[in-house]
Design an enzyme around this catalytic site. Sequence first.
Site, PDB file in Angstrom:
ATOM      1  CB  SER A   1      -0.922   0.024   1.215  1.00  0.00           C
ATOM      2  OG  SER A   1      -2.144  -0.561   0.871  1.00  0.00           O
TER       3      SER A   1
ATOM      4  CE  LYS B   1      -3.806   0.862  -1.538  1.00  0.00           C
ATOM      5  NZ  LYS B   1      -4.425   0.180  -0.428  1.00  0.00           N
TER       6      LYS B   1
ATOM      7  CE1 TYR C   1      -4.225  -0.865  -5.071  1.00  0.00           C
ATOM      8  CE2 TYR C   1      -4.725  -3.203  -5.226  1.00  0.00           C
ATOM      9  CZ  TYR C   1      -4.513  -2.070  -4.463  1.00  0.00           C
ATOM     10  OH  TYR C   1      -4.577  -2.145  -3.098  1.00  0.00           O
TER      11      TYR C   1
ATOM     12  CE1 TYR D   1      -3.694  -0.400   4.854  1.00  0.00           C
ATOM     13  CE2 TYR D   1      -2.328  -0.916   6.726  1.00  0.00           C
ATOM     14  CZ  TYR D   1      -2.531  -0.902   5.379  1.00  0.00           C
ATOM     15  OH  TYR D   1      -1.560  -1.386   4.540  1.00  0.00           O
TER      16      TYR D   1
ATOM     17  CB  VAL E   1      -0.530  -5.513   3.892  1.00  0.00           C
ATOM     18  CG1 VAL E   1      -0.234  -6.307   2.633  1.00  0.00           C
ATOM     19  CG2 VAL E   1      -1.357  -6.272   4.868  1.00  0.00           C
TER      20      VAL E   1
HETATM   21  N1  GLU Z   1      -2.210  -5.409  -2.319  1.00  0.00           N
HETATM   22  C1  GLU Z   1      -2.896  -5.284  -1.063  1.00  0.00           C
HETATM   23  C2  GLU Z   1      -4.395  -5.186  -1.306  1.00  0.00           C
HETATM   24  O1  GLU Z   1      -4.787  -4.641  -2.292  1.00  0.00           O
HETATM   25  C3  GLU Z   1      -2.409  -4.033  -0.398  1.00  0.00           C
HETATM   26  C4  GLU Z   1      -2.748  -4.104   1.006  1.00  0.00           C
HETATM   27  C5  GLU Z   1      -1.993  -3.112   1.825  1.00  0.00           C
HETATM   28  O2  GLU Z   1      -0.764  -3.022   1.830  1.00  0.00           O
HETATM   29  O3  GLU Z   1      -2.726  -2.438   2.542  1.00  0.00           O
HETATM   30  O4  GLU Z   1      -5.172  -5.651  -0.518  1.00  0.00           O
END
Ligand code: GLU
Length: 316
Positions: free
Chosen positions: A67, A70, A192, A242, A260
């Site tokens: 993530s 992002k 993604y 999160y 994650v």
């Molecule tokens: N590739 C993971 C997902 O899309 C990313 C999760 C993360 O790092 O929060 O669920």
Amino acid sequence: MPSDHDVDHERLAEAIADITSETRGMTERGEAKLEGADLDAFGIAVLTKDGRMLAEGDADALFPIQSISKVFSLTLALEKHSNAVWKRVGREPSGDPYNSIMDLEHHEGIPRNPFINAGALVVVDMLIEGVSGDEPPEFVRRRLEETLGETLSLDDGIVRSEEKGYVNRALANLAKSFDNLQHEVDAVMAEYVRQCAIRLSCRQLAKAGRYLMLEQMGDDLTAREVRRARRLNALMLTCGHYDGSGNFAFRVGLPSKSGVAGAILAVAPNIASIAVWSPGLDENGNSLVGTHALEMLSEKMGWSIFGASGVSLDEE
Ligand code: GLU
């Protein structure tokens, strides 16, 4: 708040050595999402504004950034679409799990922020606008390769397993049903998952995040880039962890984004770009040892954006 001139590299090196030895002794290490991940692994790299890099532990080990990508895809989308991005994605912490479908339905297809999965999928949709051809353009990998001057690889296991991503596909479909996704779900997912699967080390991640710590004109940035970095930092602080973002701000006080696989990119504005990695996660999906390490670093160096406390962790 201290400025870059106040960074005492000797003190910083001592702090990093202390943190590394303390984290080695931690018995509570969380649970790794990735099967076979080494819960004992710990790496830290700190790049100060003057360009010096201090690193300890497994700072050269590679992990998927997940993530954290992002932040980079949002940066690219803002470069491409400027404020139009905010018509399709919000800027509020969600308070719901990062992959909540309910949350997206509740907000009629407008994701709460760009760092939950729905938001990141919509951002990727904006990023791939105007791209032709069948191959995913891999914008984030290309940008990071440019920044680092190195070729980067993907974690193929993640690409394979996450391309199915039933929940993420559900989110993308739901966004599409609200007209907030222009491309086919397959094309958005392909881009993604590849950005999530990019492998970096702590050293590379700290370098990749350098642009976020530069907050003054004259740091080879334009006024627009300075403002963008400030805004990205605000989003990282409020939405970067999160639904543990409030607690992270309380404990660490630095704009940061976690992934994650156990990495965290943190920014001490105008001072340093910091990367930590340890695969064990807490109940919110943030690196347990990594968060502790950043909490210690921020305390020891007085780097919290809320003021330098100088209070040792044992005192409370
Ligand atoms: N590739 C993971 C997902 O899309 C990313 C999760 C993360 O790092 O929060 O669920």
